[in-house]
Design a protein around this motif. Sequence first.
Motif, PDB file in Angstrom:
ATOM      1  N   ARG A  29       0.939  -1.360  -0.198  1.00 33.95           N
ATOM      2  CA  ARG A  29       0.204  -0.149  -0.431  1.00 33.95           C
ATOM      3  C   ARG A  29       0.626   1.017  -0.274  1.00 33.95           C
ATOM      4  NH1 ARG A  29      -5.395  -1.205   1.457  1.00 33.95           N
ATOM      5  NH2 ARG A  29      -5.369   0.809   2.060  1.00 33.95           N
ATOM      6  N   TYR A  30       2.118   0.931   0.064  1.00 30.95           N
ATOM      7  CA  TYR A  30       2.771   1.844   0.075  1.00 30.95           C
ATOM      8  C   TYR A  30       4.443   1.624  -1.132  1.00 30.95           C
ATOM      9  CZ  TYR A  30       6.597   6.010   1.704  1.00 30.95           C
ATOM     10  OH  TYR A  30       7.062   6.604   1.065  1.00 30.95           O
ATOM     11  N   GLU A  31       4.683   2.238  -1.334  1.00 29.42           N
ATOM     12  CA  GLU A  31       6.026   2.587  -2.433  1.00 29.42           C
ATOM     13  C   GLU A  31       7.172   3.635  -2.891  1.00 29.42           C
ATOM     14  OE1 GLU A  31       6.576  -0.527  -6.011  1.00 29.42           O
ATOM     15  OE2 GLU A  31       4.518  -0.887  -5.187  1.00 29.42           O
ATOM     16  N   GLU A  32       7.824   3.081  -2.689  1.00 29.30           N
ATOM     17  CA  GLU A  32       9.022   4.984  -3.470  1.00 29.30           C
ATOM     18  C   GLU A  32       9.201   4.530  -5.007  1.00 29.30           C
ATOM     19  OE1 GLU A  32      12.543   6.220  -0.088  1.00 29.30           O
ATOM     20  OE2 GLU A  32      10.676   6.059   1.682  1.00 29.30           O
ATOM     21  N   ARG A  33       9.475   5.617  -5.249  1.00 24.95           N
ATOM     22  CA  ARG A  33       9.837   5.673  -6.910  1.00 24.95           C
ATOM     23  C   ARG A  33      10.599   6.356  -6.949  1.00 24.95           C
ATOM     24  NH1 ARG A  33       5.980   2.804 -10.020  1.00 24.95           N
ATOM     25  NH2 ARG A  33       5.258   0.859  -8.915  1.00 24.95           N
ATOM     26  N   ARG A  34      10.963   6.246  -7.800  1.00 25.37           N
ATOM     27  CA  ARG A  34      12.530   7.562  -8.620  1.00 25.37           C
ATOM     28  C   ARG A  34      11.820   8.340  -8.834  1.00 25.37           C
ATOM     29  NH1 ARG A  34      11.030   8.934 -13.487  1.00 25.37           N
ATOM     30  NH2 ARG A  34       9.218   7.320 -14.573  1.00 25.37           N
ATOM     31  N   TRP A  35      10.670   9.261  -8.694  1.00 26.49           N
ATOM     32  CA  TRP A  35       9.351  10.401  -8.642  1.00 26.49           C
ATOM     33  C   TRP A  35       9.629  10.764  -7.501  1.00 26.49           C
ATOM     34  CZ3 TRP A  35       4.807   8.901  -7.231  1.00 26.49           C
ATOM     35  CH2 TRP A  35       4.386   7.469  -7.967  1.00 26.49           C
ATOM     36  N   GLY A  36       9.001   9.685  -6.602  1.00 28.28           N
ATOM     37  CA  GLY A  36       8.807  10.197  -5.252  1.00 28.28           C
ATOM     38  C   GLY A  36       8.161   9.069  -4.629  1.00 28.28           C
ATOM     39  N   TRP A  37       6.973   9.337  -3.972  1.00 20.90           N
ATOM     40  CA  TRP A  37       6.102   7.952  -3.734  1.00 20.90           C
ATOM     41  C   TRP A  37       4.211   7.996  -3.411  1.00 20.90           C
ATOM     42  CZ3 TRP A  37       2.387  10.150  -0.298  1.00 20.90           C
ATOM     43  CH2 TRP A  37       2.857  10.859   0.654  1.00 20.90           C
ATOM     44  N   TYR A  38       3.651   6.864  -3.518  1.00 21.07           N
ATOM     45  CA  TYR A  38       1.799   6.626  -3.307  1.00 21.07           C
ATOM     46  C   TYR A  38       2.141   5.841  -2.253  1.00 21.07           C
ATOM     47  CZ  TYR A  38       2.181   1.729  -5.313  1.00 21.07           C
ATOM     48  OH  TYR A  38       2.562   0.451  -5.850  1.00 21.07           O
ATOM     49  N   TYR A  39       0.666   6.446  -2.039  1.00 17.21           N
ATOM     50  CA  TYR A  39       0.135   5.225  -1.250  1.00 17.21           C
ATOM     51  C   TYR A  39      -1.325   5.010  -1.379  1.00 17.21           C
ATOM     52  CZ  TYR A  39      -1.822   5.301   4.600  1.00 17.21           C
ATOM     53  OH  TYR A  39      -1.324   4.550   5.175  1.00 17.21           O
ATOM     54  N   VAL A  40      -1.760   3.860  -0.932  1.00 22.45           N
ATOM     55  CA  VAL A  40      -2.891   3.549  -1.560  1.00 22.45           C
ATOM     56  C   VAL A  40      -4.032   4.013  -0.084  1.00 22.45           C
ATOM     57  CG1 VAL A  40      -4.648   1.099  -2.265  1.00 22.45           C
ATOM     58  CG2 VAL A  40      -1.844   2.090  -2.719  1.00 22.45           C
ATOM     59  N   LEU A  41      -4.670   4.360  -0.687  1.00 21.52           N
ATOM     60  CA  LEU A  41      -5.796   5.319   0.317  1.00 21.52           C
ATOM     61  C   LEU A  41      -7.640   4.132   0.376  1.00 21.52           C
ATOM     62  CD1 LEU A  41      -5.910   8.963  -1.031  1.00 21.52           C
ATOM     63  CD2 LEU A  41      -4.426   7.879   1.204  1.00 21.52           C
ATOM     64  N   ASP A  42      -7.847   3.665  -1.318  1.00 18.11           N
ATOM     65  CA  ASP A  42      -8.089   2.831  -1.133  1.00 18.11           C
ATOM     66  C   ASP A  42      -8.837   1.453  -1.798  1.00 18.11           C
ATOM     67  OD1 ASP A  42     -11.319   1.744   0.402  1.00 18.11           O
ATOM     68  OD2 ASP A  42     -12.357   2.771  -1.932  1.00 18.11           O
ATOM     69  N   HIS A  43      -9.448   0.342  -1.912  1.00 14.86           N
ATOM     70  CA  HIS A  43      -9.723  -0.263  -3.027  1.00 14.86           C
ATOM     71  C   HIS A  43     -10.634  -1.482  -2.611  1.00 14.86           C
ATOM     72  CE1 HIS A  43      -7.581  -4.508  -5.235  1.00 14.86           C
ATOM     73  NE2 HIS A  43      -8.076  -3.699  -6.597  1.00 14.86           N
ATOM     74  N   SER A  44     -11.312  -0.899  -4.029  1.00 15.17           N
ATOM     75  CA  SER A  44     -12.632  -1.822  -4.049  1.00 15.17           C
ATOM     76  C   SER A  44     -12.547  -2.760  -5.267  1.00 15.17           C
ATOM     77  CB  SER A  44     -13.765  -1.281  -3.855  1.00 15.17           C
ATOM     78  OG  SER A  44     -14.268  -0.225  -4.707  1.00 15.17           O
ATOM     79  N   LYS A  45     -13.689  -4.001  -4.966  1.00 17.93           N
ATOM     80  CA  LYS A  45     -14.386  -4.561  -6.477  1.00 17.93           C
ATOM     81  C   LYS A  45     -15.720  -5.210  -5.908  1.00 17.93           C
ATOM     82  CE  LYS A  45     -11.523  -8.694  -8.703  1.00 17.93           C
ATOM     83  NZ  LYS A  45     -10.514  -9.775  -8.590  1.00 17.93           N
TER      84      LYS A  45
END
Length: 454
Positions: free
Chosen positions: A334-350
């Motif tokens: 749900r959290y990853e660092e990348r070469r450009w910055g980072w992202y955080y998963v807020l929600d996921h539904s299916k």
Amino acid sequence: MQLILLSGGAGKRLWPISNQARPKQFVKILQNQDGQTESMAQRVWRQLHAKGLTSSTLIACCESQTDNLTSQLCPDIKFVCEPEQRDTFPAIALACSYLHTQEDLNEDEVVIVAPIDTYVEENFFDNYRELARLLTEEHGEVGLIGIAPTSPSSSFGYMVPSSEAADPDFLRIERFVEKPQPEVAEKIIKEGALWNSGVFAFKLGFILNWLNSHNFPTQYEDLRYCYSSLPKTSFDYEVLENSSQIIAVKYEGNWLDLGTWKTLTAILPQTIGKGRTSPDSVNTHIINELDIPILTLGTSDIVVAAGPDGILVADKDSSPRLKDFTGAYQNRPRYEERRWGWYYVLDHSKSLDGYEVLTKKLHLHHDKCLSYQVHGMRTEVWTVTSGNGLFACDDKIYPVKSGDVLHIPGGTKHGLKAITDLELIEVQSGINLIEEDITRIYLSWEEVVKHCTQ
């Protein structure tokens, strides 16, 4: 002398702060001399730079770690990516073939292999040059660094020196004992046994000769092609247990294996992030990456770790068993660092029909960019929440700012550059939302600008 840093790990030992995309060596949880946070990898890189060793360093890693390495350490760092993770010996063999083929390194050059998350004082790295000297003078074929044990621990491997008269500069190693019971460890410590630090030194030709003798190619691309045929084993088992010419130098300084919450919390402040321990909470640590507070009352010898992937409450002595229990929670990070910055998963539904909605918060560092790319199976909506940037869409470039909403249907070419630090909320929707649903057209913004203005 050439240095190879091993950067592996599945992110299980310090769950939930670490995960497969962010193994423990990349978690920014330590403090440097200026009080700023840094990762284990950044600490080692800083120490190697102080010793003038970074220019001759190669990192062996998996493909998913390259963004972390370039963003945390150096944009121009050299690394060799394993086609698949197969333990330390195959990784070392592949890196050596790279040095032989791509870097044209002489077979008599001494290679030092070390973990990227070693926690030591700076003078530890002086032993690298000492090992290089000893091997160049042909005192042995493999050199190690032994650590003076502080307890009869069962967590480490031990090297037992020969009983023969020792050279004042080094020890000759007679045998190895892997993670013995405390009573056995206590006995061999009396014989002068040392902990194995995980550092190996040898001449490049030593590994090339092994490859030749076992009918493996020494050329990098050829070895990479048949990488899955290499024995899936550690350097310790494949080499050390089959070599009779092993020497070691002894290191007397501080050395810590930060591979468990128990050992890591020994060097951390009591609370990191939002949290508080009551006065009667004894030897209790809180490590909190969430935006909600954590409170402990009357607890003893526990660690509470909270991150995007979960929450752990553990007795410190039991924390080494953590990786035996996290298999059920190896979901998409749900959290990853990348070469450009980072992202955080807020929600996921299916939904039952397979339709998915994934919501992320992205942070792009100043002057960094997302690749110019296209997706086949999903639609995206970007809402810029702060900062300014440039949005490339189907070969045209537009300025964007806080409050702008960008609609990106499937099949649309798109990319983004941050002029200032920029944050956005990304909502993906479609069937089968997977990371592999991406075709990268250009990685650099210069290529995007050139393409869009032609």
